[in-house]
Design a protein around this motif. Structure first.
Motif, short mmCIF file in Angstrom:
data_model
loop_
_atom_site.label_atom_id
_atom_site.label_comp_id
_atom_site.label_asym_id
_atom_site.label_seq_id
_atom_site.Cartn_x
_atom_site.Cartn_y
_atom_site.Cartn_z
N GLY A 209 31.52 36.89 75.09
CA GLY A 209 32.05 36.31 76.32
C GLY A 209 31.78 37.18 77.52
N GLY A 210 31.87 38.49 77.34
CA GLY A 210 31.57 39.42 78.44
C GLY A 210 30.12 39.29 78.89
N LEU A 211 29.22 39.08 77.95
CA LEU A 211 27.82 38.89 78.30
C LEU A 211 27.61 37.60 79.09
CD1 LEU A 211 26.08 40.07 75.02
CD2 LEU A 211 25.65 41.00 77.30
N THR A 212 28.34 36.55 78.73
CA THR A 212 28.22 35.30 79.48
C THR A 212 28.62 35.51 80.94
OG1 THR A 212 28.70 34.03 77.46
CG2 THR A 212 28.97 32.89 79.56
N LEU A 213 29.74 36.18 81.15
CA LEU A 213 30.20 36.44 82.51
C LEU A 213 29.21 37.34 83.26
CD1 LEU A 213 34.03 37.08 81.94
CD2 LEU A 213 32.84 34.92 82.38
N ALA A 214 28.71 38.37 82.58
CA ALA A 214 27.79 39.30 83.23
C ALA A 214 26.46 38.62 83.56
CB ALA A 214 27.55 40.52 82.34
N ALA A 215 26.00 37.74 82.67
CA ALA A 215 24.74 37.04 82.92
C ALA A 215 24.87 36.11 84.12
CB ALA A 215 24.32 36.25 81.68
N ALA A 216 26.01 35.42 84.22
CA ALA A 216 26.23 34.54 85.38
C ALA A 216 26.20 35.36 86.67
CB ALA A 216 27.57 33.82 85.24
N GLY B 136 25.47 31.90 80.50
CA GLY B 136 25.85 32.52 81.76
C GLY B 136 24.95 32.05 82.89
N ALA B 137 23.64 32.00 82.61
CA ALA B 137 22.70 31.53 83.63
C ALA B 137 22.94 30.05 83.94
CB ALA B 137 21.27 31.75 83.16
#
Length: 341
Positions: free
Chosen positions: A65-72, A196-197
């Motif tokens: 989930g942290g990666l999703t937020l960071a990717a966005a 995220g993107a």
């Protein structure tokens, strides 16, 4: 573009922030479930004990989930826009953990009994099914996100199926084991980054989505290789799992398969140990640990994890992230290969 340095401490702080953003909607989603499945799911997340009384045992790193937020954020979106996708990713991940613990007959996760050990395998499986349903409902109405999640799920099931099949096979090739890891672990991490993107409305710019998906794939491979190293040489006080757990179960993890296919005397002795019927003794586990290292499995896995880290950074560059976003995601790649749990 040169990204400013991001330390492991910075990444852990980023993960802590992500967990604080994701926990309320995760709790809200799980509260939709009826008891007793709700209690099993809340226990698995560390929010209650087996009697249903509130606890704060922790629900994990929140890496995906942290990666999703960071990717966005890296492609100009906001964390708020990516929260639903990040929640879906964490629900899928925890669905897999509940099922994995049943399939692997694991009794301990995060330092306490697994949901299967506490409530029985049937309830743990049903709780996992419920989390999967919640995940798909979370991205309902967003076709691109739903397709990304479903594609990852198909790859994930394929990888997990291969992992289970390997346990009863006497020989497993290294390429087949790498393909299994790509499905079992890397597919969901790749999807988390692509989501995220997509959450940042970057779907009109397919190369950025593809770049982040590729970054996530290589990050996932590095993560799995590191996880396999910890499964053999990790500190139980830190990992929350018994020492040598993977070897005791004669799991064909990546360092083990490398050792078994190394053509060395140590690899041949390890194959003989793995062929002994019945449960492994403590002495056999210690010897197997030595043999994997002597056959080169430990060094190969470390080197392969670092290669995937570098490939992840190359894919990240192709996604054209902002300077700060590039630094954060590069930090995630570093943490994946240096973590101790």
């Amino acid at each position: 573009m040169t990204a400013a340095a991001t330390t492991p401490r910075d990444v852990r702080a980023r993960l802590a922030t992500a967990r604080s953003l994701l926990e309320p909607p995760l709790r809200h989603a799980v509260r939709r479930l009826a008891t007793p499945v709700r209690t099993v799911a809340e226990y698995h997340f560390g929010w209650c004990d087996a009697a249903g009384d509130p606890t704060d045992a922790g629900w994990g790193k929140g890496l995906r989930g942290g990666l999703t937020l960071a990717a966005a954020d890296a492609v100009g979106g906001s964390a708020a826009s990516a929260v639903p996708a990040a929640v879906a990713v964490e629900l899928v991940h925890n669905f897999t953990l509940l099922h994995d613990d049943v399939m692997d007959h694991d009794q301990v996760r995060r330092g306490r009994p697994t949901a299967g050990a506490a409530f029985g395998d049937a309830q743990a499986i049903l709780a996992g099914d419920a989390l999967l349903a919640l995940a798909l409902d979370t991205v309902r109405g967003r076709p691109a996100a739903t397709a990304e999640v479903c594609r990852a799920l198909l790859d994930l099931v394929s990888g997990q199926s291969a992992d289970v099949a390997f346990e009863s096979r006497t020989t497993v090739g290294l390429d087949a084991c790498l393909t299994m890891a790509a499905g079992k672990t890397a597919a969901l991490i790749a999807a988390a980054c692509a989501l995220g993107a997509l959450s940042a409305d970057a779907d009109a710019d397919a190369d950025r989505v593809d770049g982040l998906r590729g970054y996530g794939h290589h990050l996932g491979m590095a993560f799995q290789l590191t996880d396999d190293l910890l499964g053999i040489w990790g500190d139980p006080a830190v990992t929350g799992k018994p020492v040598g757990a993977d070897l005791r179960r004669r799991k064909k993890s990546l360092p083990v398969v490398y050792a078994l296919t190394s053509g060395t005397a140590a690899g041949a002795e390890l194959a003989s140990l793995y062929a002994i019927p019945g449960a492994s003794t403590d002495t056999q586990v210690r010897r197997a640990t030595q043999l994997v290292e002597q056959a080169g499995g430990r060094d190969w896995a470390r080197q392969e994890a670092d290669r995937h880290r570098l490939d992840a950074l190359a894919c990240l560059a192709a996604a054209r992230p902002g300077r700060d976003g590039a630094a954060v995601l590069a930090g995630f790649a570093d943490l994946a290969t240096t973590r101790d749990h």
